[in-house]
Design a protein around this motif. Structure first.
Motif, PDB file in Angstrom:
ATOM      1  N   THR A 268      52.078 -30.769  64.740  1.00  0.00           N
ATOM      2  CA  THR A 268      51.202 -31.646  62.966  1.00  0.00           C
ATOM      3  C   THR A 268      50.696 -30.417  62.174  1.00  0.00           C
ATOM      4  OG1 THR A 268      49.645 -32.542  64.108  1.00  0.00           O
ATOM      5  CG2 THR A 268      51.085 -33.779  63.574  1.00  0.00           C
ATOM      6  N   ASN A 269      50.709 -28.874  62.584  1.00  0.00           N
ATOM      7  CA  ASN A 269      49.658 -28.581  62.286  1.00  0.00           C
ATOM      8  C   ASN A 269      50.796 -27.564  61.307  1.00  0.00           C
ATOM      9  OD1 ASN A 269      48.021 -25.668  62.093  1.00  0.00           O
ATOM     10  ND2 ASN A 269      48.520 -25.031  64.306  1.00  0.00           N
ATOM     11  N   THR A 270      50.439 -28.055  60.470  1.00  0.00           N
ATOM     12  CA  THR A 270      50.915 -27.406  58.689  1.00  0.00           C
ATOM     13  C   THR A 270      50.536 -25.856  58.837  1.00  0.00           C
ATOM     14  OG1 THR A 270      51.511 -29.618  57.891  1.00  0.00           O
ATOM     15  CG2 THR A 270      51.397 -27.928  56.934  1.00  0.00           C
ATOM     16  N   ILE A 271      49.348 -26.165  58.687  1.00  0.00           N
ATOM     17  CA  ILE A 271      49.175 -24.772  57.997  1.00  0.00           C
ATOM     18  C   ILE A 271      49.611 -23.533  59.420  1.00  0.00           C
ATOM     19  CG2 ILE A 271      46.876 -23.397  58.257  1.00  0.00           C
ATOM     20  CD1 ILE A 271      45.651 -26.090  57.513  1.00  0.00           C
ATOM     21  N   GLY A 272      49.099 -23.420  60.934  1.00  0.00           N
ATOM     22  CA  GLY A 272      49.957 -22.727  61.680  1.00  0.00           C
ATOM     23  C   GLY A 272      51.500 -22.337  61.639  1.00  0.00           C
ATOM     24  N   ILE A 273      52.257 -23.447  61.307  1.00  0.00           N
ATOM     25  CA  ILE A 273      53.828 -23.511  61.138  1.00  0.00           C
ATOM     26  C   ILE A 273      54.318 -22.451  59.475  1.00  0.00           C
ATOM     27  CG2 ILE A 273      55.776 -24.131  60.250  1.00  0.00           C
ATOM     28  CD1 ILE A 273      54.796 -27.431  62.153  1.00  0.00           C
ATOM     29  N   ILE A 274      53.380 -22.746  58.598  1.00  0.00           N
ATOM     30  CA  ILE A 274      53.762 -21.786  57.402  1.00  0.00           C
ATOM     31  C   ILE A 274      52.939 -20.456  58.729  1.00  0.00           C
ATOM     32  CG2 ILE A 274      52.989 -21.221  54.698  1.00  0.00           C
ATOM     33  CD1 ILE A 274      55.210 -23.976  55.237  1.00  0.00           C
ATOM     34  N   ALA A 275      52.172 -20.106  58.496  1.00  0.00           N
ATOM     35  CA  ALA A 275      51.672 -18.800  58.416  1.00  0.00           C
ATOM     36  C   ALA A 275      52.393 -18.139  59.384  1.00  0.00           C
ATOM     37  CB  ALA A 275      50.188 -19.607  59.204  1.00  0.00           C
ATOM     38  N   THR A 276      53.351 -18.888  60.908  1.00  0.00           N
ATOM     39  CA  THR A 276      53.687 -18.352  61.721  1.00  0.00           C
ATOM     40  C   THR A 276      55.344 -17.853  60.368  1.00  0.00           C
ATOM     41  OG1 THR A 276      53.222 -19.904  63.055  1.00  0.00           O
ATOM     42  CG2 THR A 276      55.353 -18.909  63.224  1.00  0.00           C
ATOM     43  N   ALA A 277      55.702 -18.581  59.937  1.00  0.00           N
ATOM     44  CA  ALA A 277      57.113 -18.170  58.710  1.00  0.00           C
ATOM     45  C   ALA A 277      56.320 -17.260  58.469  1.00  0.00           C
ATOM     46  CB  ALA A 277      57.266 -19.723  58.193  1.00  0.00           C
ATOM     47  N   ALA A 278      55.698 -16.999  57.220  1.00  0.00           N
ATOM     48  CA  ALA A 278      54.590 -15.811  56.837  1.00  0.00           C
ATOM     49  C   ALA A 278      54.799 -14.813  57.573  1.00  0.00           C
ATOM     50  CB  ALA A 278      53.818 -16.302  55.479  1.00  0.00           C
ATOM     51  N   GLY A 279      53.870 -14.797  58.439  1.00  0.00           N
ATOM     52  CA  GLY A 279      53.867 -14.205  59.254  1.00  0.00           C
ATOM     53  C   GLY A 279      54.512 -12.797  59.441  1.00  0.00           C
ATOM     54  N   ILE A 280      55.625 -13.932  60.622  1.00  0.00           N
ATOM     55  CA  ILE A 280      57.344 -13.032  60.635  1.00  0.00           C
ATOM     56  C   ILE A 280      57.663 -12.467  59.140  1.00  0.00           C
ATOM     57  CG2 ILE A 280      59.196 -13.602  61.609  1.00  0.00           C
ATOM     58  CD1 ILE A 280      57.525 -13.465  63.644  1.00  0.00           C
ATOM     59  N   TRP A 281      57.913 -13.464  58.383  1.00  0.00           N
ATOM     60  CA  TRP A 281      58.392 -12.660  56.959  1.00  0.00           C
ATOM     61  C   TRP A 281      57.660 -11.275  56.519  1.00  0.00           C
ATOM     62  CZ3 TRP A 281      56.162 -12.022  52.273  1.00  0.00           C
ATOM     63  CH2 TRP A 281      57.318 -12.257  50.858  1.00  0.00           C
ATOM     64  N   GLY A 282      56.825 -11.034  56.718  1.00  0.00           N
ATOM     65  CA  GLY A 282      56.012  -9.476  56.344  1.00  0.00           C
ATOM     66  C   GLY A 282      55.746  -9.325  57.461  1.00  0.00           C
ATOM     67  N   ILE A 283      55.540  -9.238  58.661  1.00  0.00           N
ATOM     68  CA  ILE A 283      55.711  -8.053  59.667  1.00  0.00           C
ATOM     69  C   ILE A 283      57.674  -7.769  60.389  1.00  0.00           C
ATOM     70  CG2 ILE A 283      55.541  -8.304  62.735  1.00  0.00           C
ATOM     71  CD1 ILE A 283      53.686 -10.174  61.915  1.00  0.00           C
ATOM     72  N   ASN A 284      58.450  -8.362  60.196  1.00  0.00           N
ATOM     73  CA  ASN A 284      59.779  -8.374  59.989  1.00  0.00           C
ATOM     74  C   ASN A 284      60.843  -8.049  59.109  1.00  0.00           C
ATOM     75  OD1 ASN A 284      59.457  -8.665  62.938  1.00  0.00           O
ATOM     76  ND2 ASN A 284      61.159 -10.120  63.114  1.00  0.00           N
ATOM     77  N   LEU A 285      59.988  -8.026  57.633  1.00  0.00           N
ATOM     78  CA  LEU A 285      60.871  -7.355  56.398  1.00  0.00           C
ATOM     79  C   LEU A 285      59.491  -7.002  55.809  1.00  0.00           C
ATOM     80  CD1 LEU A 285      63.191  -8.410  54.926  1.00  0.00           C
ATOM     81  CD2 LEU A 285      62.405 -10.120  53.797  1.00  0.00           C
ATOM     82  N   ILE A 286      59.413  -7.222  54.915  1.00  0.00           N
ATOM     83  CA  ILE A 286      58.097  -6.480  54.057  1.00  0.00           C
ATOM     84  C   ILE A 286      57.520  -5.467  54.719  1.00  0.00           C
ATOM     85  CG2 ILE A 286      56.653  -7.036  52.362  1.00  0.00           C
ATOM     86  CD1 ILE A 286      58.298  -8.221  51.619  1.00  0.00           C
ATOM     87  N   LEU A 287      56.772  -4.794  55.626  1.00  0.00           N
ATOM     88  CA  LEU A 287      56.080  -3.483  56.233  1.00  0.00           C
ATOM     89  C   LEU A 287      57.305  -2.895  56.776  1.00  0.00           C
ATOM     90  CD1 LEU A 287      53.494  -5.354  58.853  1.00  0.00           C
ATOM     91  CD2 LEU A 287      53.213  -4.392  55.985  1.00  0.00           C
ATOM     92  N   PRO A 288      58.403  -3.715  57.710  1.00  0.00           N
ATOM     93  CA  PRO A 288      59.404  -1.930  57.542  1.00  0.00           C
ATOM     94  C   PRO A 288      60.321  -1.657  56.315  1.00  0.00           C
ATOM     95  CG  PRO A 288      59.677  -4.263  59.255  1.00  0.00           C
ATOM     96  CD  PRO A 288      58.675  -4.431  57.939  1.00  0.00           C
ATOM     97  N   SER A 289      59.996  -3.031  54.998  1.00  0.00           N
ATOM     98  CA  SER A 289      60.224  -2.998  54.120  1.00  0.00           C
ATOM     99  C   SER A 289      60.011  -1.027  53.163  1.00  0.00           C
ATOM    100  CB  SER A 289      60.673  -4.017  53.082  1.00  0.00           C
ATOM    101  OG  SER A 289      61.065  -4.510  53.106  1.00  0.00           O
ATOM    102  N   LEU A 290      58.268  -1.514  53.232  1.00  0.00           N
ATOM    103  CA  LEU A 290      57.507  -0.535  52.908  1.00  0.00           C
ATOM    104  C   LEU A 290      57.550   0.784  53.191  1.00  0.00           C
ATOM    105  CD1 LEU A 290      54.428  -3.032  52.853  1.00  0.00           C
ATOM    106  CD2 LEU A 290      55.850  -1.665  50.790  1.00  0.00           C
TER     107      LEU A 290
END
Length: 304
Positions: A268-290
């Motif tokens: 039921t930890n909605t905040i944690g679930i969204i934060a995890t998804a956003a974190g993986i997206w940023g770490i594995n996609l956005i930062l390497p793209s930069l």
């Protein structure tokens, strides 16, 4: 006015939870996830280095730059088609178009691994997670089973194609209007089943790495799901991301929605679930793209 105040309070509360996660005793896991991102793309670079070897020998560092450059160019293109453009910029003239077919083999191998793991995840969900009280929104048992069987059939066919690439390529080359372009796909015939298996194993290791990243980041954000449950749900989520056509820069919405649907079955930890998804997206996609965009700026597209 009341809703506005309530939304602001929820935002500050969510931010406090995320901030505490980063500053808590599990913060070391976040840095491990960051390090694993380098491992993740390093494995992909090694895979591409192996694939283009029949056409041109390149160093691992050059392959790494090519992979990140391709990632940067794919941000605004559906299904990361831009990856091919970014990578061939690092090939010599005359080898660029020939390397596209070889690069495609790497994408197919990663897709096969994702599909096989996703099938395992779907079977696990069907057997141990989805009960009368837990159902995926808008997906009945009938459609769930139908989707599972369709993916199994598609995966088997894709595996057959993958291991018969040399034979399929030789047949395609005999087609009259294709034969004059056979130069671009000839090197595909040189891949033996052992080499294809090695590429597939690199894809397996890469899949394990970014699944481990997800599990670690879930711990950081206090999403308490068992390792086995979490593993198979992550496999299903990656399957969804592989099947649904998206633009990487806008992938966060799909990733977030899929995460809420799947992980919401057990947490039921909605905040944690969204934060995890956003974190993986940023770490594995956005930062390497930069980082990749910086490499692109240093490329001389035209030597003459």
């Amino acid at each position: 006015m009341y809703k506005r105040i309530q939304n602001q309070a929820n935002f500050h509360s969510s931010w406090d939870v995320i901030k505490q996660s980063f500053l808590g005793p599990k913060q070391w896991m976040f840095w491990v996830v960051m390090a694993l991102s380098l491992v993740n793309w390093g494995i992909e670079a090694r895979k591409w280095q192996v694939l283009v070897a029949p056409v041109q020998h390149i160093t691992l560092w050059k392959a790494f730059k090519a992979v990140l450059s391709g990632l940067a160019l794919s941000l605004f293109v559906p299904n990361r088609v831009g990856e091919y453009v970014g990578r061939i910029l690092y090939m010599d003239e005359g080898n660029r178009l020939r390397s596209i077919a070889l690069t495609l083999i790497g994408s197919v191998s990663q897709l096969i691994v994702t599909l096989v793991a996703g099938i395992g995840g779907l079977i696990y969900l069907r057997s141990y997670v989805l009960t009368e009280g837990r159902q995926l929104q808008g997906l009945s048992a009938f459609w769930f089973d139908g989707m599972l069987y369709a993916i199994i059939v598609g995966t088997v066919l894709l595996l057959l194609v993958y291991y018969k690439l040399s034979r399929i390529t030789s047949i395609i080359e005999r087609i009259p209007f294709v034969s004059k372009y056979s130069f671009f796909i000839q090197k595909v015939e040189t891949f033996h089943w052992k080499e294809l298996t090695n590429v597939l194993m690199l894809s397996v290791v890469r899949f394990v790495v970014f699944t481990a990243q997800y599990l670690l980041l879930m711990q950081v954000f206090e999403v308490h799901i068992g390792i086995i449950d979490g593993w198979w749900i992550i496999c299903v989520m990656f399957l969804v991301l592989a099947i649904v056509p998206t633009i990487p820069i806008a992938e966060l919405g799909v990733r977030g929605q899929a995460s809420l649907q799947l992980f919401g079955l057990l947490s039921t930890n909605t905040i944690g679930i969204i934060a995890t998804a956003a974190g993986i997206w940023g770490i594995n996609l956005i930062l390497p793209s930069l980082a990749g965009s910086l490499f692109i700026l240093s490329i001389k597209l035209f030597r003459k």
